[in-house]
Scaffold this active site. Structure first.
Site, PDB file in Angstrom:
ATOM      1  N   LYS A 193       5.168   2.651  -0.979  1.00  0.00           N
ATOM      2  CA  LYS A 193       6.779   2.278  -1.085  1.00  0.00           C
ATOM      3  C   LYS A 193       6.485   3.166  -1.846  1.00  0.00           C
ATOM      4  CE  LYS A 193       8.397  -2.089  -4.167  1.00  0.00           C
ATOM      5  NZ  LYS A 193       8.324  -2.434  -5.070  1.00  0.00           N
ATOM      6  N   GLY A 194       8.488   3.195  -1.107  1.00  0.00           N
ATOM      7  CA  GLY A 194       8.774   4.702  -1.294  1.00  0.00           C
ATOM      8  C   GLY A 194      10.667   4.110  -0.966  1.00  0.00           C
ATOM      9  N   SER A 195      11.752   5.362  -1.003  1.00  0.00           N
ATOM     10  CA  SER A 195      12.858   4.992  -0.453  1.00  0.00           C
ATOM     11  C   SER A 195      12.916   4.475   0.542  1.00  0.00           C
ATOM     12  CB  SER A 195      14.186   6.257  -0.918  1.00  0.00           C
ATOM     13  OG  SER A 195      13.651   7.240   0.126  1.00  0.00           O
ATOM     14  N   PHE A 196      12.378   4.625   1.440  1.00  0.00           N
ATOM     15  CA  PHE A 196      12.126   4.350   3.017  1.00  0.00           C
ATOM     16  C   PHE A 196      12.029   2.510   3.050  1.00  0.00           C
ATOM     17  CE2 PHE A 196       7.573   4.830   1.735  1.00  0.00           C
ATOM     18  CZ  PHE A 196       7.418   4.309   2.073  1.00  0.00           C
ATOM     19  N   GLY A 197      11.283   1.975   2.015  1.00  0.00           N
ATOM     20  CA  GLY A 197      11.084   0.601   2.282  1.00  0.00           C
ATOM     21  C   GLY A 197       9.862   0.550   1.468  1.00  0.00           C
ATOM     22  N   THR A 198       8.773  -0.233   2.184  1.00  0.00           N
ATOM     23  CA  THR A 198       7.366  -0.804   1.959  1.00  0.00           C
ATOM     24  C   THR A 198       6.494  -1.392   2.979  1.00  0.00           C
ATOM     25  OG1 THR A 198       8.474  -1.282  -0.014  1.00  0.00           O
ATOM     26  CG2 THR A 198       5.925  -2.322   0.276  1.00  0.00           C
ATOM     27  N   VAL A 199       5.371  -0.488   2.659  1.00  0.00           N
ATOM     28  CA  VAL A 199       4.619  -0.902   3.524  1.00  0.00           C
ATOM     29  C   VAL A 199       3.212  -2.011   3.112  1.00  0.00           C
ATOM     30  CG1 VAL A 199       2.420  -0.032   4.843  1.00  0.00           C
ATOM     31  CG2 VAL A 199       4.469   1.352   4.868  1.00  0.00           C
ATOM     32  N   VAL A 244       0.995  -1.097   0.472  1.00  0.00           N
ATOM     33  CA  VAL A 244      -0.084  -0.031  -0.174  1.00  0.00           C
ATOM     34  C   VAL A 244       0.533   1.325   0.303  1.00  0.00           C
ATOM     35  CG1 VAL A 244      -1.801  -0.829   1.000  1.00  0.00           C
ATOM     36  CG2 VAL A 244      -0.589   0.155   2.721  1.00  0.00           C
ATOM     37  N   ASP A 247       7.665  14.801  13.594  1.00  0.00           N
ATOM     38  CA  ASP A 247       7.615  14.993  11.718  1.00  0.00           C
ATOM     39  C   ASP A 247       5.805  14.932  11.900  1.00  0.00           C
ATOM     40  OD1 ASP A 247       8.015  14.767   9.172  1.00  0.00           O
ATOM     41  OD2 ASP A 247       8.118  13.657   9.246  1.00  0.00           O
TER      42      ASP A 247
END
EC number: 2.7.11.1
Length: 528
Positions: free
Chosen positions: A164-170, A162, A302
């Site tokens: 996705k990015g440079s941080f990883g995936t949820v 649901v 944040d």
């Protein structure tokens, strides 16, 4: 190829042959070639079986070893929960069959699964289930992966990515416990190799300690506005998106990740258009901020609309949640959601019981005079600053504050093993009397999340909430302030630093302290 115990047992017997046969495809593979190594990774032949990380026990052990003075209230055993009396509605919410234990006296009715009493029982069941079920070679040191080797997928159904990015995936996925289906969120996020090695030695990043603290706030029924964290795993070969500089295309990379399983929410706060919904969200977020500030000195750093989630719940007329705060009851209408303060990835604590170095900037003491809170400034004689080697040096006298009278006042910075020589006794563990500048920053991010303005710590700006009602905007705007650490703290504006005082300032004008006639109280929370 995914983990399969029988095939991996077969691989264990033949892997040392000169040209072993792939048990998944029945084709010969080159010894020590890429396919050979991938099978080794999936089957993890050389690692002794391990257990799922029990977040509660490990964080409490970390606390005991590193900060023996920290006192976290022991969670009470979840009580048998009585369903609140509700008027019948023509629209019925689908009710799952009773949960959770073999004892019929302790069933959990999922019709009320949004109440904190039920969430705490479900959290215990889900955590126990994950601990007992995900317990074989799949999750041994560093091989609990949602991406790449996908060793965790077999434990979930209907898995979807649901985010996705440079941080990883949820991901979200379902688990079945005694014929009841629960949806949980699975966050696979990149961590450094150093963090991973420390984690395997049970030296967890402080974010995981914060997750445990949120669990304790929930279990003690102080505030519902946090996600339960169930457990944490680690994956040495996860796959995340890697952005290429000056190239719009992206590709994936293999790295090290933590895999955190948490309570699922439904969305962020976008879409709140009614005055009641906007005020309810503001109250819930401020209540959560008050908890982390007062109990643990945590600065979130944040807070923004993307980091406040929404758990949708059924609603009927005249339903309220009662919050007890500073001896006053606040009646918050059920507007169809619970707000969840999320993502403590850049948070830190300034509590001497938790922080290893920094105790915050504290330029004034809160005093109570003439039925109101006021700031009383004080000074220090010494100021700590780090040189390029990280060693603390003394700056005397400390920097002066800006504005009328600022020449006589000092910037008061406190650090571990450093005596700033304050002009009064300063209790660094009392965040209600000696708040930090970081508490002001969090509260500003909360109010600016509604009315717009720059973020206080992170780069970027908040945009005004779409559909913000004029009454809400008028109530919030007086509390938007631009202060710097070197500013003189406004004597009559303690509410800029203390969320509990701001709650009283805003919500008394909307009648939240008046008990509604014939109100249905769904649940009561006792804020610290």
């Amino acid at each position: 190829m995914n983990f399969d115990k029988e095939k991996c047992d077969e691989w264990e017997k033949i892997r040392l042959n000169s040209s072993p046969k792939n048990p998944f495809t029945k084709r010969n593979v080159k010894k020590d070639g890429p396919t050979y190594k991938k099978i080794d990774l999936i089957c993890k032949h050389n690692v002794v079986g391990g257990n799922v990380v029990d977040l509660n026990k490990l964080c409490l052990k970390w606390l005991k070893d590193n900060h023996p003075n920290v006192k976290i209230p022991k969670s009470k055993s979840p009580p048998k929960v009585k369903s609140p009396k509700r008027k019948k509605s023509p629209v019925r919410r689908r009710v799952s069959s009773p949960l959770l234990t073999d004892d019929e006296d302790d069933v959990l009715n999922l019709q009320y699964d949004y109440l904190l009493s039920y969430r705490s029982v479900a959290s215990e069941e889900i955590t126990n289930y994950l601990r007992q079920t995900i317990n074989d070679k799949t999750i041994t040191a560093g091989n609990a992966c949602m991406s790449n080797t996908k060793t965790l997928l077999k434990y979930f159904t209907n898995v979807k990515a649901v985010g996705k990015g440079s941080f990883g995936t949820v991901y979200i996925g379902n688990i079945n416990i005694k014929n009841n289906v629960f949806s949980i969120a699975i966050k696979e996020g990149q961590i450094s190799g150093l963090e991973a090695n420390r984690a395997k030695k049970l030296q967890f990043p402080v974010e995981y300690l914060f997750n445990q603290m949120m669990n304790n706030i929930l279990n003690n029924k102080m505030c519902p506005s946090f996600n339960y964290t169930y457990c944490i795993h680690f994956c040495d070969h996860c796959e995340v998106v890697s952005a290429i500089f000056k190239n719009p295309k992206t590709k994936s990379k293999i790295t090290t990740c933590s895999v955190t399983m948490v309570e699922k929410a439904d969305s962020d706060l976008i879409g709140l258009t009614s005055l009641d919904a906007q005020l309810s969200a503001l109250f819930q977020i401020l209540a959560a901020v008050h908890c982390i500030h007062k109990l643990y000195g945590i600065q979130h750093c944040d807070i923004k609309i993307e980091n406040v989630l929404k758990k949708n719940i059924p609603k009927q007329a005249n339903e309220y949640f009662r919050y007890s705060l500073d001896g006053v009851n606040y009646f918050v209408p059920n507007t169809g959601f619970v707000a969840i303060l999320n993502d403590f990835g850049v948070s830190f604590s300034t509590s001497p019981k938790i922080s290893t170095s920094y105790f915050g900037v504290r330029n004034a003491k809160v005093v109570f005079n003439n039925n109101s809170y006021k700031f009383q400034s004080f000074t220090t004689q010494r100021y700590p600053q780090e040189n390029k080697w990280g060693k603390i040096e003394t700056l005397s006298p400390p920097p002066r504050l800006r504005g009328p009278g600022g020449a006589k006042l000092t910037l008061n910075k406190f650090m571990k093993n450093f005596d700033s020589k304050p002009s009064i006794f300063v209790d660094l563990e009392d965040f209600q009397k000696f708040p930090t500048f970081g508490m002001y920053q969090d509260i500003q991010d909360v109010v600016r999340m509604f009315v717009g303005g720059k973020q206080t710590v992170q780069p970027g700006s908040h945009t005004e909430m779409r559909g913000l009602q004029p009454q809400a905007k008028k109530a919030i705007l007086p509390f938007v302030e631009k202060l710097a650490p070197t500013s003189i703290w406004p004597e009559d504006k303690v509410e800029l630093f203390l969320a509990n005082v701001l709650i009283h300032k805003i919500f008394t004008q909307f009648g939240y302290t008046n008990a509604p006639p014939n109100a249905i109280i769904l649940e009561t929370y006792k804020l610290p």
